[in-house]
Write a protein that holds these residues in place. Sequence first.
Motif, short mmCIF file in Angstrom:
data_model
loop_
_atom_site.label_atom_id
_atom_site.label_comp_id
_atom_site.label_asym_id
_atom_site.label_seq_id
_atom_site.Cartn_x
_atom_site.Cartn_y
_atom_site.Cartn_z
N LYS A 83 -19.51 -14.60 3.53
CA LYS A 83 -19.45 -14.05 2.17
C LYS A 83 -18.10 -14.35 1.53
N LYS A 84 -18.08 -14.44 0.22
CA LYS A 84 -16.83 -14.64 -0.49
C LYS A 84 -16.07 -13.32 -0.58
N VAL A 85 -14.77 -13.42 -0.82
CA VAL A 85 -13.95 -12.24 -1.06
C VAL A 85 -14.23 -11.76 -2.48
N SER A 86 -14.70 -10.55 -2.61
CA SER A 86 -15.05 -10.03 -3.93
C SER A 86 -13.92 -9.20 -4.50
N LYS A 87 -14.01 -8.92 -5.79
CA LYS A 87 -13.02 -8.05 -6.44
C LYS A 87 -13.09 -6.64 -5.84
N GLU A 88 -14.29 -6.23 -5.46
CA GLU A 88 -14.44 -4.91 -4.84
C GLU A 88 -13.70 -4.85 -3.50
N ASP A 89 -13.74 -5.97 -2.74
CA ASP A 89 -13.01 -6.04 -1.48
C ASP A 89 -11.51 -5.85 -1.73
N VAL A 90 -11.01 -6.55 -2.73
CA VAL A 90 -9.59 -6.48 -3.06
C VAL A 90 -9.19 -5.06 -3.46
N GLU A 91 -10.00 -4.44 -4.31
CA GLU A 91 -9.72 -3.08 -4.77
C GLU A 91 -9.64 -2.11 -3.58
N GLU A 92 -10.60 -2.21 -2.69
CA GLU A 92 -10.65 -1.29 -1.55
C GLU A 92 -9.46 -1.49 -0.63
N ILE A 93 -9.18 -2.75 -0.27
CA ILE A 93 -8.09 -3.03 0.65
C ILE A 93 -6.76 -2.58 0.08
N PHE A 94 -6.54 -2.79 -1.22
CA PHE A 94 -5.26 -2.42 -1.80
C PHE A 94 -5.11 -0.90 -1.96
N LYS A 95 -6.18 -0.19 -2.17
CA LYS A 95 -6.09 1.27 -2.19
C LYS A 95 -5.65 1.79 -0.82
N ILE A 96 -6.23 1.22 0.22
CA ILE A 96 -5.85 1.61 1.58
C ILE A 96 -4.41 1.22 1.86
N ARG A 97 -4.05 0.02 1.43
CA ARG A 97 -2.70 -0.48 1.69
C ARG A 97 -1.63 0.38 0.99
N ILE A 98 -1.89 0.77 -0.25
CA ILE A 98 -0.92 1.61 -0.97
C ILE A 98 -0.71 2.93 -0.23
N ALA A 99 -1.79 3.54 0.23
CA ALA A 99 -1.68 4.81 0.94
C ALA A 99 -0.90 4.66 2.24
N LEU A 100 -1.22 3.63 3.01
CA LEU A 100 -0.57 3.44 4.31
C LEU A 100 0.89 3.04 4.16
N GLU A 101 1.19 2.16 3.21
CA GLU A 101 2.57 1.70 3.05
C GLU A 101 3.47 2.79 2.47
N THR A 102 2.91 3.64 1.62
CA THR A 102 3.69 4.78 1.12
C THR A 102 4.05 5.71 2.27
N LEU A 103 3.08 6.00 3.13
CA LEU A 103 3.33 6.86 4.28
C LEU A 103 4.34 6.22 5.24
N ALA A 104 4.16 4.94 5.53
CA ALA A 104 5.07 4.26 6.46
C ALA A 104 6.49 4.22 5.91
N THR A 105 6.63 3.94 4.61
CA THR A 105 7.96 3.82 4.00
C THR A 105 8.69 5.16 3.98
N THR A 106 8.01 6.22 3.56
CA THR A 106 8.66 7.53 3.50
C THR A 106 8.99 8.04 4.90
N SER A 107 8.15 7.72 5.87
CA SER A 107 8.41 8.15 7.25
C SER A 107 9.60 7.38 7.84
N ALA A 108 9.64 6.07 7.57
CA ALA A 108 10.71 5.24 8.13
C ALA A 108 12.06 5.60 7.56
N MET A 109 12.14 5.79 6.25
CA MET A 109 13.44 6.02 5.61
C MET A 109 14.10 7.32 6.05
N LYS A 110 13.31 8.26 6.57
CA LYS A 110 13.86 9.54 7.03
C LYS A 110 14.61 9.39 8.35
N ILE A 111 14.22 8.40 9.15
CA ILE A 111 14.73 8.34 10.53
C ILE A 111 15.41 7.02 10.89
N MET A 112 15.45 6.07 9.96
CA MET A 112 16.07 4.78 10.27
C MET A 112 17.57 4.93 10.53
#
Length: 231
Positions: A83-112
């Motif tokens: 299957k081709k990569v659809s716009k819906e695929d991109v939307e879903e992946i980036f929503k997940i990525r924003i949530a995970l990267e926000t959590l990772a960044t805020t967690s890392a900066m507290k203890i680095m």
Amino acid sequence: MKDYINEVIKLTDLKQNKPINEIVYEGLRTAIIKGIIPVGERIKETEYSERMNISRTPIREAIKRIEDEGLVEYIPNIGVIVKKVSKEDVEEIFKIRIALETLATTSAMKIMTESEFEEMHQLLKKTEEANSRNEVKAVIDLFSEYNQMIYRFSRMPRLDHMVTRLRDYLARFRDISLTGEARRRKALDEHWIIYNIMKDKNYDVVPLIISNHLDYAKSYIMQEIEKIEKK
């Protein structure tokens, strides 16, 4: 026609200490996500079985798992195709990525530690040097290393495990979004901004900066998908 199966075989090392069905699944999945097997290509179970010198069962099981992920689809009278990569695929992946990267960044900066911030600083300098030489692949690899570094510094192994399943998808999108010189420059500038925010412990702006950073990348990818669809 390019020998896609030969490329899959290279990704499928049967000498690994893993069940054969897992090895075949990972190799076939990676080949599809990275675009080695192109969109619209038919996956012939018998041909793969013969070329890889294994039974059809692990091939069939791998295809079923990949179909469940939405990477391939069965079309009556044709078979299983990528299957081709659809716009819906991109939307879903980036929503997940924003949530995970926000959590990772805020967690890392507290203890680095200071040495970890220095490691990140040196990585960004190395990326600047590669970008100035227009070494596109090196810049893309260093961007990936930067993202993985933040997850590592967050000291959240379960979070890192969760994002591992997304990394192949993200690599495909990242390669699309960073082919343009202007986009690479902007992405690198944004990485510097994120670094400075982390160092200054400016927690309040992290969600907005991460969201803006990834939304821009998502928009670029959407434009590229539209260009592909018009061809």
